[in-house]
Write a protein that holds these residues in place. Structure first.
Motif, PDB file in Angstrom:
ATOM      1  N   TYR A 118      -4.680  -2.876   8.206  1.00 58.04           N
ATOM      2  CA  TYR A 118      -4.546  -4.104   6.947  1.00 58.04           C
ATOM      3  C   TYR A 118      -5.223  -5.308   7.200  1.00 58.04           C
ATOM      4  O   TYR A 118      -5.060  -6.282   6.364  1.00 58.04           O
ATOM      5  CB  TYR A 118      -3.109  -3.977   6.614  1.00 58.04           C
TER       6      TYR A 118
ATOM      7  N   PHE B  68      -8.428  -1.789  -0.735  1.00 52.45           N
ATOM      8  CA  PHE B  68      -7.020  -1.589  -0.592  1.00 52.45           C
ATOM      9  C   PHE B  68      -6.830  -0.055  -0.851  1.00 52.45           C
ATOM     10  O   PHE B  68      -6.292   0.623  -0.127  1.00 52.45           O
ATOM     11  CB  PHE B  68      -6.253  -2.345  -1.797  1.00 52.45           C
TER      12      PHE B  68
ATOM     13  N   SER C  21       1.042   4.350  -2.876  1.00 55.03           N
ATOM     14  CA  SER C  21       0.842   5.531  -2.403  1.00 55.03           C
ATOM     15  C   SER C  21       1.817   6.529  -3.319  1.00 55.03           C
ATOM     16  O   SER C  21       1.427   7.749  -3.535  1.00 55.03           O
ATOM     17  CB  SER C  21       1.076   5.865  -0.907  1.00 55.03           C
TER      18      SER C  21
ATOM     19  N   ARG D 135       0.886  -1.211   0.005  1.00 54.12           N
ATOM     20  CA  ARG D 135       0.076   0.059   0.105  1.00 54.12           C
ATOM     21  C   ARG D 135       0.941   1.276   0.172  1.00 54.12           C
ATOM     22  O   ARG D 135       0.597   2.204  -0.570  1.00 54.12           O
ATOM     23  CB  ARG D 135      -0.933  -0.175   1.164  1.00 54.12           C
TER      24      ARG D 135
END
Ligand SMILES: *[C@@H]1O[C@H](CO)[C@@H](O)[C@H](O)[C@H]1NC(C)=O
Length: 307
Positions: free
Chosen positions: A246, A233, A213, A209
């Motif tokens: 998560y 997600f 970004s 993740r």
């Protein structure tokens, strides 16, 4: 040689104490420890790395290690094949990676390809479910540490891109697909093992993740996950460091059908194959090695993937 291990054991005891630890963080002491990790026999390396892992919790130690270019010497020992040594050194790397001053050195020393090679070799001989739980636990911890280091490194845009170039998305994604999802026998050790695997998946999701970004990495994630999982997600938001956030992704992952899991595996392989510059560039050492891809470059030289 027979005294040095005892001295190191004593120092490890001191380092565990807040008031004493400051006394062994002088530049000369840290330099000596790096030298032991770099050059001595395994027993010494292990003890010195253990001590460094304790000391590296302190910010001033991180600053000293960076000032003396200690990272390169430590990273070179990461693929030693010795679980205790690797684990201690990974802890040091995690502490270093949380300091933004370390980012240049991380790039220059080729830390990223080394960390990713640890994932690649763990994937290659991951213990089958039901084998020695202690062995699996130790591999899980290694991979959690690698994911943590990569997560911290991925906060930097250039390095996040470098992780993708070094096949990081595919390798981290494959950690999600390691066996151990299915609920094994209802024993305490079985429960513990599946909890460990679930936690490892949360670490891997977090690293992925963070990579997502960074805008330049984003298009690679298209069509990687099934739509529901991908939506969740995305919804997590950028750079959310809280691991607990998560666990919802881990649960969704566990609900995927076999077909969806194979599709994810295939999509991860496509990401790996699509990376640019995978052709042979040139050979070195009289044709002994073919350089395939430059993984990273800096003031000390460049790191190539070679065959
Ligand atoms: C991280 O995600 C969790 C769950 O979605 C959320 O509750 C939390 O506020 C987020 N934290 C940050 C810093 O965004």
């Amino acid at each position: 040689p027979s005294i040095l291990p005892l001295v190191l054991v004593c120092l490890i005891g001191f380092a565990a104490h807040k008031e004493h630890a400051g006394l062994i963080t002088h530049t000369a002491a840290l330099d000596l420890l790096c030298r032991i990790v770099h050059q001595y026999d395994l027993l010494f390396k292990r003890l010195a790395a253990d001590l460094l892992a304790l000391l590296a919790r302190r910010e001033e130690v991180i600053a000293e290690l960076l000032a003396m270019n200690g990272l390169g010497r430590l990273v070179g020992q990461l693929p030693s094949g010795d679980p205790a040594l690797t684990q201690s050194l990974l802890r040091v790397v995690c502490y270093l990676a949380s300091d933004s001053a370390a980012l240049t050195e991380i790039y220059q020393t080729g830390t990223i390809p080394v960390l990713l090679s640890l994932i690649a070799s763990a994937l290659k001989d991951w213990p089958s479910p039901g084998s020695n739980p202690a062995l699996t636990s130790s591999k899980v911890i290694d991979m959690q540490l690698v994911c943590t280091a990569l997560t911290r490194i991925a906060e930097d845009n250039e390095l996040a891109y470098n992780i993708r170039q070094c096949n990081g998305i595919t390798l981290l994604g494959k950690l999600l697909l390691l066996p151990g999802t299915s609920h094994g026998p209802q024993t305490d050790s079985g429960d513990k093992a599946s909890a460990e695997m679930a936690s490892l998946r949360a670490y891997a999701f977090r690293a992925l993740r963070f990579l997502f970004s960074m805008e330049r990495n984003r298009k690679v994630f298209k069509r990687l996950f099934p739509p529901d999982l991908f939506a969740a997600f995305i919804d997590l938001g950028h750079y959310n460091a809280s691991l607990g956030a998560y666990s919802s992704l881990v649960m969704r992952l566990g609900d995927l059908s076999d077909k969806q899991r194979s599709a994810l595996a295939a999509a991860l392989d496509d990401v790996s194959a699509d990376r640019e510059g995978a052709e042979v560039v040139r050979t070195v050492r009289g044709g002994q090695y073919a350089l395939i891809e430059m993984l990273g470059k800096g003031g000390y030289g460049a790191v190539w993937k070679a065959r």
